[in-house]
Design a protein around this motif. Structure first.
Motif, PDB file in Angstrom:
ATOM      1  N   THR A 240       0.877  -1.392   0.093  1.00 59.61           N
ATOM      2  CA  THR A 240      -0.063   0.082  -0.130  1.00 59.61           C
ATOM      3  C   THR A 240       0.822   1.380  -0.129  1.00 59.61           C
ATOM      4  OG1 THR A 240      -0.013   0.132   2.307  1.00 59.61           O
ATOM      5  CG2 THR A 240      -1.937  -1.120   1.225  1.00 59.61           C
ATOM      6  N   GLY A 241       2.073   1.033   0.475  1.00 57.27           N
ATOM      7  CA  GLY A 241       2.965   2.396   0.276  1.00 57.27           C
ATOM      8  C   GLY A 241       3.500   2.597  -0.867  1.00 57.27           C
ATOM      9  N   GLY A 242       3.224   1.847  -2.070  1.00 57.76           N
ATOM     10  CA  GLY A 242       3.507   2.088  -3.201  1.00 57.76           C
ATOM     11  C   GLY A 242       4.783   1.617  -3.956  1.00 57.76           C
ATOM     12  N   GLU A 243       5.833   0.913  -2.918  1.00 50.91           N
ATOM     13  CA  GLU A 243       7.096   0.647  -3.342  1.00 50.91           C
ATOM     14  C   GLU A 243       7.222  -0.822  -2.901  1.00 50.91           C
ATOM     15  OE1 GLU A 243      11.652   1.310  -2.112  1.00 50.91           O
ATOM     16  OE2 GLU A 243      10.075   2.947  -1.336  1.00 50.91           O
ATOM     17  N   ILE A 244       7.660  -1.696  -3.953  1.00 54.87           N
ATOM     18  CA  ILE A 244       7.830  -3.222  -3.741  1.00 54.87           C
ATOM     19  C   ILE A 244       9.230  -3.195  -3.332  1.00 54.87           C
ATOM     20  CG2 ILE A 244       8.077  -5.263  -5.000  1.00 54.87           C
ATOM     21  CD1 ILE A 244       5.965  -4.436  -6.852  1.00 54.87           C
ATOM     22  N   PRO A 245       9.443  -3.928  -1.930  1.00 50.64           N
ATOM     23  CA  PRO A 245      10.678  -3.646  -1.284  1.00 50.64           C
ATOM     24  C   PRO A 245      11.780  -4.874  -1.962  1.00 50.64           C
ATOM     25  CG  PRO A 245       9.212  -4.834  -0.035  1.00 50.64           C
ATOM     26  CD  PRO A 245       8.387  -4.482  -1.159  1.00 50.64           C
ATOM     27  N   SER A 246      12.978  -4.628  -1.770  1.00 51.25           N
ATOM     28  CA  SER A 246      13.949  -5.548  -1.775  1.00 51.25           C
ATOM     29  C   SER A 246      14.911  -5.495  -0.605  1.00 51.25           C
ATOM     30  CB  SER A 246      14.660  -5.286  -3.370  1.00 51.25           C
ATOM     31  OG  SER A 246      15.458  -4.086  -3.108  1.00 51.25           O
ATOM     32  N   ILE A 247      15.450  -6.724  -0.412  1.00 50.96           N
ATOM     33  CA  ILE A 247      16.193  -6.793   0.995  1.00 50.96           C
ATOM     34  C   ILE A 247      17.495  -7.249   0.774  1.00 50.96           C
ATOM     35  CG2 ILE A 247      14.227  -6.627   2.350  1.00 50.96           C
ATOM     36  CD1 ILE A 247      14.742  -9.707   3.042  1.00 50.96           C
ATOM     37  N   PRO A 248      18.658  -7.100   1.488  1.00 49.87           N
ATOM     38  CA  PRO A 248      19.775  -7.901   1.188  1.00 49.87           C
ATOM     39  C   PRO A 248      19.535  -9.466   1.769  1.00 49.87           C
ATOM     40  CG  PRO A 248      20.121  -6.072   2.571  1.00 49.87           C
ATOM     41  CD  PRO A 248      18.762  -6.104   2.416  1.00 49.87           C
ATOM     42  N   MET A 249      19.776 -10.339   0.945  1.00 48.53           N
ATOM     43  CA  MET A 249      19.435 -11.694   1.199  1.00 48.53           C
ATOM     44  C   MET A 249      20.376 -12.336   2.347  1.00 48.53           C
ATOM     45  SD  MET A 249      16.954 -12.296  -0.117  1.00 48.53           S
ATOM     46  CE  MET A 249      16.403 -13.965   0.200  1.00 48.53           C
ATOM     47  N   ASN A 250      21.466 -11.707   2.724  1.00 45.61           N
ATOM     48  CA  ASN A 250      22.390 -12.003   3.883  1.00 45.61           C
ATOM     49  C   ASN A 250      21.178 -11.925   5.323  1.00 45.61           C
ATOM     50  OD1 ASN A 250      22.505  -9.212   3.991  1.00 45.61           O
ATOM     51  ND2 ASN A 250      24.139  -9.481   5.587  1.00 45.61           N
ATOM     52  N   LEU A 251      20.303 -11.165   5.091  1.00 46.12           N
ATOM     53  CA  LEU A 251      19.647 -11.102   6.402  1.00 46.12           C
ATOM     54  C   LEU A 251      18.718 -12.450   6.794  1.00 46.12           C
ATOM     55  CD1 LEU A 251      18.245  -7.299   5.969  1.00 46.12           C
ATOM     56  CD2 LEU A 251      19.899  -8.147   7.319  1.00 46.12           C
ATOM     57  N   PRO A 252      17.683 -12.998   5.841  1.00 45.90           N
ATOM     58  CA  PRO A 252      17.524 -14.258   6.333  1.00 45.90           C
ATOM     59  C   PRO A 252      18.323 -15.595   6.369  1.00 45.90           C
ATOM     60  CG  PRO A 252      17.010 -13.767   3.885  1.00 45.90           C
ATOM     61  CD  PRO A 252      17.431 -12.522   4.495  1.00 45.90           C
ATOM     62  N   LEU A 253      19.412 -15.260   6.033  1.00 50.36           N
ATOM     63  CA  LEU A 253      20.525 -16.118   5.927  1.00 50.36           C
ATOM     64  C   LEU A 253      21.032 -16.328   7.222  1.00 50.36           C
ATOM     65  CD1 LEU A 253      23.610 -17.067   3.475  1.00 50.36           C
ATOM     66  CD2 LEU A 253      23.904 -16.766   5.913  1.00 50.36           C
ATOM     67  N   LEU A 254      21.364 -15.173   7.673  1.00 46.17           N
ATOM     68  CA  LEU A 254      21.897 -14.955   9.188  1.00 46.17           C
ATOM     69  C   LEU A 254      21.024 -15.489  10.302  1.00 46.17           C
ATOM     70  CD1 LEU A 254      24.068 -11.602   8.607  1.00 46.17           C
ATOM     71  CD2 LEU A 254      25.042 -14.093   8.742  1.00 46.17           C
ATOM     72  N   LYS A 255      19.945 -14.778  10.274  1.00 47.31           N
ATOM     73  CA  LYS A 255      18.974 -15.235  11.223  1.00 47.31           C
ATOM     74  C   LYS A 255      17.987 -16.465  10.988  1.00 47.31           C
ATOM     75  CE  LYS A 255      18.825 -11.716  14.308  1.00 47.31           C
ATOM     76  NZ  LYS A 255      17.662 -10.553  14.010  1.00 47.31           N
ATOM     77  N   ASN A 256      17.971 -17.095   9.989  1.00 45.90           N
ATOM     78  CA  ASN A 256      17.676 -18.396   9.521  1.00 45.90           C
ATOM     79  C   ASN A 256      16.089 -18.084   9.409  1.00 45.90           C
ATOM     80  OD1 ASN A 256      17.594 -21.345   8.670  1.00 45.90           O
ATOM     81  ND2 ASN A 256      17.128 -21.903  11.003  1.00 45.90           N
ATOM     82  N   PHE A 257      15.620 -17.061   9.142  1.00 47.44           N
ATOM     83  CA  PHE A 257      14.049 -16.799   9.086  1.00 47.44           C
ATOM     84  C   PHE A 257      13.623 -16.883   7.560  1.00 47.44           C
ATOM     85  CE2 PHE A 257      15.648 -12.297   8.397  1.00 47.44           C
ATOM     86  CZ  PHE A 257      14.812 -12.059   7.363  1.00 47.44           C
ATOM     87  N   SER A 258      12.416 -17.183   7.383  1.00 44.81           N
ATOM     88  CA  SER A 258      11.734 -17.150   6.028  1.00 44.81           C
ATOM     89  C   SER A 258      11.023 -16.174   5.507  1.00 44.81           C
ATOM     90  CB  SER A 258      10.855 -18.641   6.184  1.00 44.81           C
ATOM     91  OG  SER A 258      11.505 -19.606   6.682  1.00 44.81           O
ATOM     92  N   ILE A 259      11.200 -16.073   4.266  1.00 40.61           N
ATOM     93  CA  ILE A 259      10.268 -14.984   3.861  1.00 40.61           C
ATOM     94  C   ILE A 259       9.291 -15.787   2.838  1.00 40.61           C
ATOM     95  CG2 ILE A 259      10.041 -12.841   1.940  1.00 40.61           C
ATOM     96  CD1 ILE A 259      12.931 -12.283   2.428  1.00 40.61           C
ATOM     97  N   VAL A 260       7.782 -15.594   3.430  1.00 36.19           N
ATOM     98  CA  VAL A 260       6.801 -16.519   2.990  1.00 36.19           C
ATOM     99  C   VAL A 260       5.861 -15.598   2.069  1.00 36.19           C
ATOM    100  CG1 VAL A 260       5.131 -18.172   3.692  1.00 36.19           C
ATOM    101  CG2 VAL A 260       7.185 -17.750   5.068  1.00 36.19           C
ATOM    102  N   GLY A 261       5.863 -16.084   0.644  1.00 39.83           N
ATOM    103  CA  GLY A 261       4.853 -15.398  -0.083  1.00 39.83           C
ATOM    104  C   GLY A 261       3.295 -15.690   0.415  1.00 39.83           C
TER     105      GLY A 261
END
Length: 325
Positions: A240-261
């Motif tokens: 809704t903010g109008g911007e599709i985000p992109s993130i550094p993929m080392n973040l889910p790697l280091l924290k072992n979290f999932s990005i879930v569609g």
């Protein structure tokens, strides 16, 4: 019959009210006499040409409605004329009559109003699919919801409370705080005036978020990615903010979290039986008072442009409903 028509993808201002033929249901479809239809952010994206799909023009907008069954296709077995129902569809809701797939239609329990029913399948369906099916959220986990006073966001707050989650609500203005607290948020963050990182760290005692439910996108999503707990699940719901985000993929790697569609509408089409079971569950929870959709206002069909502009400007808390029949 009377219907709202979108002739070009130029936004709510160019919608018009016109007369069209009553649609005929296919073998697996139902013809519904529409009494109420809700207005979502997805609806205004659709008429603006900004959604993932573009219907062929002209088309009748409206992705969610409720009413009474008029006729059924030859293969339909679950519904009969006279049944009170709600339905979801990619188009068609802003009209006196619409067709919907049998698998995307649900019978209304006694006592459930058409207005309330027209706000459940998209809002609460998205929240249910995200929290139950995708995140597999567990009682006691911390859930952070952005855009928490909007239609889908408030449903996620309400459903999160019902599921026993610790709900933190993110809002863009202080006037929305009372509503999200009333719906079950144990803490509220205004991410336009407060430091999101500091507040989340404080609220979670430095542990971070188990589940992130992001309706906004942009920089907020990246901030959430830096606040996830080990093994957490971060879900992009909308932008809704109008911007599709992109993130550094080392973040889910280091924290072992999932990005879930999360694309609830596509899931319900791919797995219609599971989607129908979810809809039955949500309507029963509504009838039992375990969830309670918030209706910001009820407007006549003729004021659809005003309704969509209010949604686009994010001045709506919960849902606007159009009364049709």
């Amino acid at each position: 019959m009377k219907a709202v028509l979108c002739h070009s993808f130029t936004g709510p201002g160019d919608l018009s009210l016109g007369e069209i033929d009553v649609p005929k249901p296919a073998s697996d479809e139902i013809l519904i006499d529409v009494h109420a239809a809700s207005v979502s952010f997805m609806d205004q994206l659709m008429v603006s040409g900004l959604y993932q799909m573009r219907p062929q023009t002209p088309f009748v907008p409206g992705t969610e409605a409720s009413g009474t069954v008029v006729a059924v296709g030859g293969d339909v077995t679950r519904f009969a004329p006279g049944d009170r129902v709600a339905c979801s569809s990619w188009t068609g809701g802003y009209a006196e009559r619409m067709i919907a797939k049998e698998s995307k239609t649900v019978r209304l329990p006694d006592g459930v109003t058409f207005e309330a029913a027209a706000t459940i399948l998209h809002n609460y369906g998205t929240a249910y699919y995200a929290l139950v099916e995708r995140a597999r959220a567990v009682r006691g986990e911390t859930l952070f919801v952005t855009g928490a006073a909007g239609g889908v966001g408030l449903a996620a707050v309400d459903l999160g409370r019902h599921l026993g989650l610790r709900v933190v609500a993110g809002v863009g203005s202080d006037d929305k705080a009372a509503l999200v607290r009333d719906y079950g948020a144990s803490a509220v963050i205004n991410y336009r005036s407060e430091d999101l990182r500091d507040r989340i760290k404080s609220i979670t005692s430095g542990n971070g978020l188990d589940v992130g439910f992001d309706n906004v996108g942009g920089a907020i999503f990246e901030q959430m990615a830096r606040l996830m707990k080990w093994g957490g699940r971060l879900m992009p719901i909308g932008f809704t903010g109008g911007e599709i985000p992109s993130i550094p993929m080392n973040l889910p790697l280091l924290k072992n979290f999932s990005i879930v569609g999360v694309f609830a509408g596509a899931w319900a089409e791919k797995f219609p039986h599971e989607g129908a079971r979810m809809n039955d569950t949500l309507m029963q929870w509504l009838a039992d008072g375990q969830i309670r959709p918030h209706i910001d206002r009820i407007l006549p069909l003729e004021e659809v442009t005003e309704a969509m502009r209010a949604v686009a400007n994010r001045t709506v808390q919960g849902r606007i409903v159009l009364r049709i029949g």
